[in-house]
Design a protein around this motif. Structure first.
Motif, PDB file in Angstrom:
ATOM      1  N   ASP A 137      46.019  -9.300 107.745  1.00 35.81           N
ATOM      2  CA  ASP A 137      45.793  -7.624 108.323  1.00 35.81           C
ATOM      3  C   ASP A 137      45.326  -7.025 107.439  1.00 35.81           C
ATOM      4  O   ASP A 137      45.438  -6.897 106.233  1.00 35.81           O
ATOM      5  N   ILE A 138      43.761  -6.638 107.685  1.00 37.76           N
ATOM      6  CA  ILE A 138      42.845  -5.991 106.674  1.00 37.76           C
ATOM      7  C   ILE A 138      43.426  -4.429 106.375  1.00 37.76           C
ATOM      8  O   ILE A 138      43.246  -3.882 105.408  1.00 37.76           O
ATOM      9  N   ASP A 139      44.263  -4.092 107.303  1.00 39.93           N
ATOM     10  CA  ASP A 139      45.089  -2.567 106.942  1.00 39.93           C
ATOM     11  C   ASP A 139      46.047  -2.930 105.979  1.00 39.93           C
ATOM     12  O   ASP A 139      46.303  -1.745 105.678  1.00 39.93           O
ATOM     13  N   ASN A 140      46.443  -4.107 105.895  1.00 39.04           N
ATOM     14  CA  ASN A 140      47.361  -4.084 104.851  1.00 39.04           C
ATOM     15  C   ASN A 140      46.938  -4.396 103.366  1.00 39.04           C
ATOM     16  O   ASN A 140      47.643  -5.157 102.489  1.00 39.04           O
ATOM     17  N   LEU A 141      45.739  -4.305 103.273  1.00 38.79           N
ATOM     18  CA  LEU A 141      45.080  -4.635 102.184  1.00 38.79           C
ATOM     19  C   LEU A 141      44.579  -3.777 101.264  1.00 38.79           C
ATOM     20  O   LEU A 141      43.800  -2.617 102.103  1.00 38.79           O
ATOM     21  N   ALA A 142      44.800  -3.438 100.024  1.00 34.94           N
ATOM     22  CA  ALA A 142      44.019  -2.397  99.076  1.00 34.94           C
ATOM     23  C   ALA A 142      43.405  -2.965  97.849  1.00 34.94           C
ATOM     24  O   ALA A 142      44.010  -3.993  97.221  1.00 34.94           O
ATOM     25  N   VAL A 143      42.386  -2.302  97.265  1.00 37.79           N
ATOM     26  CA  VAL A 143      41.994  -2.902  96.083  1.00 37.79           C
ATOM     27  C   VAL A 143      43.083  -2.338  94.906  1.00 37.79           C
ATOM     28  O   VAL A 143      43.359  -0.784  95.154  1.00 37.79           O
ATOM     29  N   ILE A 144      43.402  -2.936  93.882  1.00 41.48           N
ATOM     30  CA  ILE A 144      44.170  -2.430  92.937  1.00 41.48           C
ATOM     31  C   ILE A 144      43.765  -2.864  91.597  1.00 41.48           C
ATOM     32  O   ILE A 144      43.241  -3.903  91.444  1.00 41.48           O
ATOM     33  N   CYS A 145      44.091  -1.884  90.441  1.00 41.63           N
ATOM     34  CA  CYS A 145      43.842  -2.249  89.074  1.00 41.63           C
ATOM     35  C   CYS A 145      44.861  -2.878  88.467  1.00 41.63           C
ATOM     36  O   CYS A 145      45.915  -3.154  89.006  1.00 41.63           O
ATOM     37  N   SER A 146      44.881  -3.566  87.358  1.00 36.83           N
ATOM     38  CA  SER A 146      45.698  -4.285  86.788  1.00 36.83           C
ATOM     39  C   SER A 146      47.095  -3.517  86.200  1.00 36.83           C
ATOM     40  O   SER A 146      47.968  -3.838  86.503  1.00 36.83           O
ATOM     41  N   LYS A 147      46.728  -2.121  85.948  1.00 32.73           N
ATOM     42  CA  LYS A 147      47.910  -1.422  85.710  1.00 32.73           C
ATOM     43  C   LYS A 147      48.769  -0.927  86.550  1.00 32.73           C
ATOM     44  O   LYS A 147      50.154  -1.153  86.606  1.00 32.73           O
ATOM     45  N   CYS A 148      48.146  -0.788  87.810  1.00 36.27           N
ATOM     46  CA  CYS A 148      48.933  -0.464  89.011  1.00 36.27           C
ATOM     47  C   CYS A 148      49.550  -1.862  89.537  1.00 36.27           C
ATOM     48  O   CYS A 148      50.506  -1.306  90.333  1.00 36.27           O
ATOM     49  N   HIS A 149      48.704  -2.759  89.479  1.00 33.12           N
ATOM     50  CA  HIS A 149      49.396  -4.073  89.959  1.00 33.12           C
ATOM     51  C   HIS A 149      50.576  -4.480  89.359  1.00 33.12           C
ATOM     52  O   HIS A 149      51.609  -4.964  89.862  1.00 33.12           O
ATOM     53  N   ARG A 150      50.625  -4.230  87.899  1.00 27.26           N
ATOM     54  CA  ARG A 150      51.701  -4.566  87.189  1.00 27.26           C
ATOM     55  C   ARG A 150      52.960  -3.491  87.789  1.00 27.26           C
ATOM     56  O   ARG A 150      54.077  -4.115  87.889  1.00 27.26           O
ATOM     57  N   LEU A 151      52.600  -2.313  87.629  1.00 27.48           N
ATOM     58  CA  LEU A 151      53.822  -1.179  88.401  1.00 27.48           C
ATOM     59  C   LEU A 151      54.097  -1.634  89.793  1.00 27.48           C
ATOM     60  O   LEU A 151      55.377  -1.657  89.972  1.00 27.48           O
ATOM     61  N   LYS A 152      53.238  -2.149  90.552  1.00 31.41           N
ATOM     62  CA  LYS A 152      53.804  -2.352  91.940  1.00 31.41           C
ATOM     63  C   LYS A 152      54.457  -3.473  92.070  1.00 31.41           C
ATOM     64  O   LYS A 152      55.301  -3.482  92.850  1.00 31.41           O
ATOM     65  N   THR A 153      54.296  -4.494  91.394  1.00 29.53           N
ATOM     66  CA  THR A 153      55.077  -5.569  91.400  1.00 29.53           C
ATOM     67  C   THR A 153      56.289  -5.445  91.056  1.00 29.53           C
ATOM     68  O   THR A 153      57.248  -5.953  91.623  1.00 29.53           O
ATOM     69  N   GLY A 154      56.590  -4.657  89.895  1.00 26.89           N
ATOM     70  CA  GLY A 154      57.821  -4.359  89.623  1.00 26.89           C
ATOM     71  C   GLY A 154      58.474  -3.284  90.684  1.00 26.89           C
ATOM     72  O   GLY A 154      59.711  -3.749  90.775  1.00 26.89           O
ATOM     73  N   TRP A 155      57.945  -2.607  91.180  1.00 23.89           N
ATOM     74  CA  TRP A 155      58.623  -1.986  92.367  1.00 23.89           C
ATOM     75  C   TRP A 155      58.774  -2.611  93.372  1.00 23.89           C
ATOM     76  O   TRP A 155      59.922  -2.441  94.241  1.00 23.89           O
ATOM     77  N   GLU A 156      57.842  -3.692  93.824  1.00 24.35           N
ATOM     78  CA  GLU A 156      58.140  -4.488  95.064  1.00 24.35           C
ATOM     79  C   GLU A 156      59.537  -5.230  94.577  1.00 24.35           C
ATOM     80  O   GLU A 156      60.135  -5.626  95.482  1.00 24.35           O
ATOM     81  N   GLN A 157      59.561  -5.982  93.711  1.00 23.08           N
ATOM     82  CA  GLN A 157      60.573  -6.850  93.053  1.00 23.08           C
ATOM     83  C   GLN A 157      62.037  -5.931  93.320  1.00 23.08           C
ATOM     84  O   GLN A 157      62.986  -6.509  93.737  1.00 23.08           O
ATOM     85  N   ALA A 158      61.943  -4.621  92.823  1.00 25.88           N
ATOM     86  CA  ALA A 158      63.069  -3.591  93.072  1.00 25.88           C
ATOM     87  C   ALA A 158      63.418  -3.219  94.558  1.00 25.88           C
ATOM     88  O   ALA A 158      64.603  -3.378  95.020  1.00 25.88           O
ATOM     89  N   THR A 159      62.312  -2.893  95.253  1.00 27.68           N
ATOM     90  CA  THR A 159      62.598  -2.560  96.434  1.00 27.68           C
ATOM     91  C   THR A 159      62.842  -3.739  97.731  1.00 27.68           C
ATOM     92  O   THR A 159      63.783  -3.532  98.292  1.00 27.68           O
ATOM     93  N   TYR A 160      61.965  -4.589  97.712  1.00 27.14           N
ATOM     94  CA  TYR A 160      61.735  -5.592  98.709  1.00 27.14           C
ATOM     95  C   TYR A 160      62.715  -6.919  98.304  1.00 27.14           C
ATOM     96  O   TYR A 160      63.060  -7.687  99.028  1.00 27.14           O
ATOM     97  N   GLY A 161      62.932  -6.992  96.906  1.00 28.90           N
ATOM     98  CA  GLY A 161      63.679  -8.270  96.386  1.00 28.90           C
ATOM     99  C   GLY A 161      62.748  -9.629  96.364  1.00 28.90           C
ATOM    100  O   GLY A 161      63.130 -10.555  96.606  1.00 28.90           O
ATOM    101  N   THR A 162      61.411  -9.058  96.302  1.00 27.59           N
ATOM    102  CA  THR A 162      60.221 -10.531  95.961  1.00 27.59           C
ATOM    103  C   THR A 162      60.413 -10.743  94.826  1.00 27.59           C
ATOM    104  O   THR A 162      61.039 -10.159  93.625  1.00 27.59           O
ATOM    105  N   GLY A 163      59.714 -11.949  94.156  1.00 22.61           N
ATOM    106  CA  GLY A 163      59.617 -12.524  92.990  1.00 22.61           C
ATOM    107  C   GLY A 163      60.736 -13.622  92.836  1.00 22.61           C
ATOM    108  O   GLY A 163      61.944 -13.960  93.468  1.00 22.61           O
ATOM    109  N   GLN A 164      60.644 -14.373  91.765  1.00 24.31           N
ATOM    110  CA  GLN A 164      61.388 -15.662  91.464  1.00 24.31           C
ATOM    111  C   GLN A 164      62.948 -14.967  91.300  1.00 24.31           C
ATOM    112  O   GLN A 164      63.191 -14.004  90.524  1.00 24.31           O
ATOM    113  N   ASP A 165      63.671 -15.752  91.654  1.00 21.28           N
ATOM    114  CA  ASP A 165      65.246 -15.474  91.368  1.00 21.28           C
ATOM    115  C   ASP A 165      65.892 -14.363  92.210  1.00 21.28           C
ATOM    116  O   ASP A 165      66.799 -13.985  91.981  1.00 21.28           O
ATOM    117  N   ASN A 166      64.844 -13.734  93.200  1.00 18.89           N
ATOM    118  CA  ASN A 166      65.367 -12.599  93.758  1.00 18.89           C
ATOM    119  C   ASN A 166      65.788 -12.810  95.253  1.00 18.89           C
ATOM    120  O   ASN A 166      65.119 -13.975  95.651  1.00 18.89           O
TER     121      ASN A 166
END
Length: 170
Positions: free
Chosen positions: A120-149
């Motif tokens: 879904d193109i509406d679910n895609l956005a361009v992201i820089c590496s700093k924001c990507h790192r922050l967002k990945t951490g947030w996703e793991q805490a919020t959605y439970g994504t990532g290894q061993d979660n």
């Protein structure tokens, strides 16, 4: 006679004894240079990349299918459309009033959480590496994504400005 080489600092022609790479005048760059060499060696180490690919990236059949999507023609076309739509600028920084060039395209709601939104193109956005790192951490805490979660049963957030606020809280 000890082995020598030229100092690695640009336009410095001083000779340096092995194993050093910089002369006394530029020695403060030695640690940074050695660290960059270690990063390069690790990224080009076959054992390391094999372990990463087999244990982390492709840890189960679901992850294998998710990552195989990124090698399809459909993904490359979607990615290019999003990059051009967002003018190669990080959408998460833009919400904060910062202009940051970026080339990574990210799923706003991770495909690990909702597989139906992967193309879904509406679910895609361009992201820089700093924001990507922050967002990945947030996703793991919020959605439970990532290894061993374990995935959590929460309502997905698909608004970039809301995600930025939540990302910067944590």
């Amino acid at each position: 006679m000890p082995r020598t080489r030229r100092c690695r600092y640009p336009n410095c022609h001083a000779m340096v004894a092995f194993p050093d790479h910089y002369c006394q005048q530029h020695y403060e760059h030695e640690a940074e240079y050695l660290a960059s060499r270690q990063r390069w060696a690790r990224s080009n180490d076959r054992q390391y990349t094999h372990k990463y690919n087999t244990i982390t990236r492709y840890r189960n059949e679901d992850k294998r299918q998710q990552y195989s999507f990124y090698r399809t023609r459909q993904w490359s076309h979607l990615r290019q459309q999003v990059l051009e739509r967002d003018h190669y600028l990080c959408a998460y920084c833009k919400v904060q009033g910062i202009i940051t060039p970026a080339k990574t395209v990210d799923h706003i709601v991770p495909i690990e959480f909702d597989e139906m939104l992967k193309a879904d193109i509406d679910n895609l956005a361009v992201i820089c590496s700093k924001c990507h790192r922050l967002k990945t951490g947030w996703e793991q805490a919020t959605y439970g994504t990532g290894q061993d979660n374990e995935l959590k049963n929460v309502k997905p957030i698909n608004d970039v400005s809301s995600i930025v606020v939540l990302m910067n809280k944590g």
